[in-house]
Design an enzyme around this catalytic site. Structure first.
Site, short mmCIF file in Angstrom:
data_model
loop_
_atom_site.label_atom_id
_atom_site.label_comp_id
_atom_site.label_asym_id
_atom_site.label_seq_id
_atom_site.Cartn_x
_atom_site.Cartn_y
_atom_site.Cartn_z
N LYS A 1 0.88 -1.18 0.00
CA LYS A 1 0.00 0.00 0.00
C LYS A 1 0.91 1.23 0.00
CE LYS A 1 -4.23 1.57 2.25
NZ LYS A 1 -4.92 1.91 1.02
N1 PMP Z 1 -7.63 -1.72 -2.96
C1 PMP Z 1 -7.00 -0.53 -2.92
C2 PMP Z 1 -6.12 -0.15 -4.06
C3 PMP Z 1 -7.18 0.33 -1.84
O1 PMP Z 1 -6.55 1.51 -1.81
C4 PMP Z 1 -8.04 -0.05 -0.79
C5 PMP Z 1 -8.26 0.88 0.37
N2 PMP Z 1 -7.31 0.68 1.35
C6 PMP Z 1 -8.68 -1.30 -0.86
C7 PMP Z 1 -8.45 -2.10 -1.97
C8 PMP Z 1 -9.54 -1.79 0.26
O2 PMP Z 1 -8.76 -2.15 1.38
P1 PMP Z 1 -9.28 -1.98 2.87
O3 PMP Z 1 -10.53 -2.78 2.98
O4 PMP Z 1 -8.20 -2.53 3.73
O5 PMP Z 1 -9.51 -0.54 3.09
#
Ligand code: PMP
Length: 302
Positions: free
Chosen positions: A159
């Site tokens: 991330k």
């Molecule tokens: N994919 C991407 C590219 C994201 O930025 C996010 C947001 N964090 C998600 C999926 C969803 O992840 P999460 O449920 O941990 O927020």
């Protein structure tokens, strides 16, 4: 929603161990997070003053940092305590926390060898990505021309602070009059949306792309997988193509910012059941899980 103005303070931003106001919550123009997107982050929600799945978010940050070879300069326990304090200082009952780690200050070269001190910030916010009307009506998706690179570039499981692929895809969606974009990987399999993971329902079974197809290991996604198990709903991680989306009975996207949102159409093909029965079952059970894990915090009420 502000509930406790006594705790609300402008010194609610955490910067490398100190509480600062917005003006002081800044980085140098030589920070490689700014210069190159060199760093990583987390976004998490809190409900009734309690962060949801905080340990998982800290673990994912640690994994992103390890993959980028950035040493987390604070132990996770310290970050945990700072996030809880940040929730209190926000004066919000429910909201969003952004936690970010940058490579730190260096020179103008790409090489991070001169960056010796990573920077860590914690930012509280109110975040509503979509209005209630859109949430009810369902969102429209298009397939973006931007691809998630699997095994050939930056691993989408990191991330990182570089969200340009997602931003370009989202811009494409906006230009096409859609709400959100789907990113395929270079092999044509569905990876995820610009900031959400994706599920479809076909018959009685849910399907979501495996992480190896280019999706972030979403914490909302993994919570839904757990719920499917608990509810004995069949759910499979399987590679999907746009054909699977076009012929789905239900489709929804999920993420910390977005939470769970039904999809109304994909590339102009209508999805028959918008907020269909399986989506509604999962939302109900997601909400009750959040209520269980983030119960009312009596200490906080004045
Ligand atoms: N994919 C991407 C590219 C994201 O930025 C996010 C947001 N964090 C998600 C999926 C969803 O992840 P999460 O449920 O941990 O927020």
């Amino acid at each position: 929603m502000k509930t406790d103005s006594k705790r609300f303070t402008e010194y609610r931003y955490w910067k490398n161990g100190e509480w600062v106001n917005r003006e002081k919550a800044s980085v140098s123009i030589f920070d490689h997070g700014l210069l190159y997107g060199d760093g990583c982050f987390e976004g998490l929600r809190f409900y009734r003053n309690r962060p949801f799945r905080l340990n998982r978010h800290l673990e994912r940050l640690e994994w992103s940092a390890r993959a980028l070879a950035i040493q987390l300069p604070y132990p996770k326990e310290e970050l945990r305590a700072a996030i809880i304090e940040c929730v209190n200082r926000s004066g919000l009952e429910s909201g969003y926390i952004r936690l970010l780690l940058t490579r730190g200050e260096g020179d103008l070269g790409l090489n991070p060898q001169n960056c010796h001190e990573p920077n860590v910030f914690i930012i509280p916010a109110e975040l509503a990505l979509v209005d209630d009307e859109t949430r009810k009506r369902g969102v429209t998706l298009i397939t973006s021309s931007i691809k998630r690179a699997v095994g050939t570039g930056l691993d989408p499981r990191i991330k990182s602070l570089n969200y340009l692929h997602s931003i370009m895809a989202r811009m494409e969606a906006t230009a096409a009059g859609a709400d959100e974009a789907i990113l395929l990987n270079q092999h044509g399999f569905v990876a995820e949306c610009s900031a959400e993971n994706l599920f479809i329902v076909k018959g009685e079974t849910l399907f979501t792309p495996p992480l190896i197809d280019g999706a972030l290991a979403g914490i909302t996604r993994e919570t839904i997988l757990e719920l499917c198990d608990k509810l004995s709903l069949g759910c499979r991680e399987r590679s999907l193509t746009t054909y699977d989306l076009y012929t789905a009975d239900e489709c929804f996207i999920c993420g910390t910012g977005a939470r769970l949102i039904p999809v109304r159409s994909v590339d102009g093909r209508s999805i028959p059941a918008v907020a269909g029965p399986i989506f509604n079952t999962i939302v109900k059970s997601f909400d009750s899980l959040v209520a269980d894990e983030c119960p009312v915090n009596r200490d906080f009420i004045v």
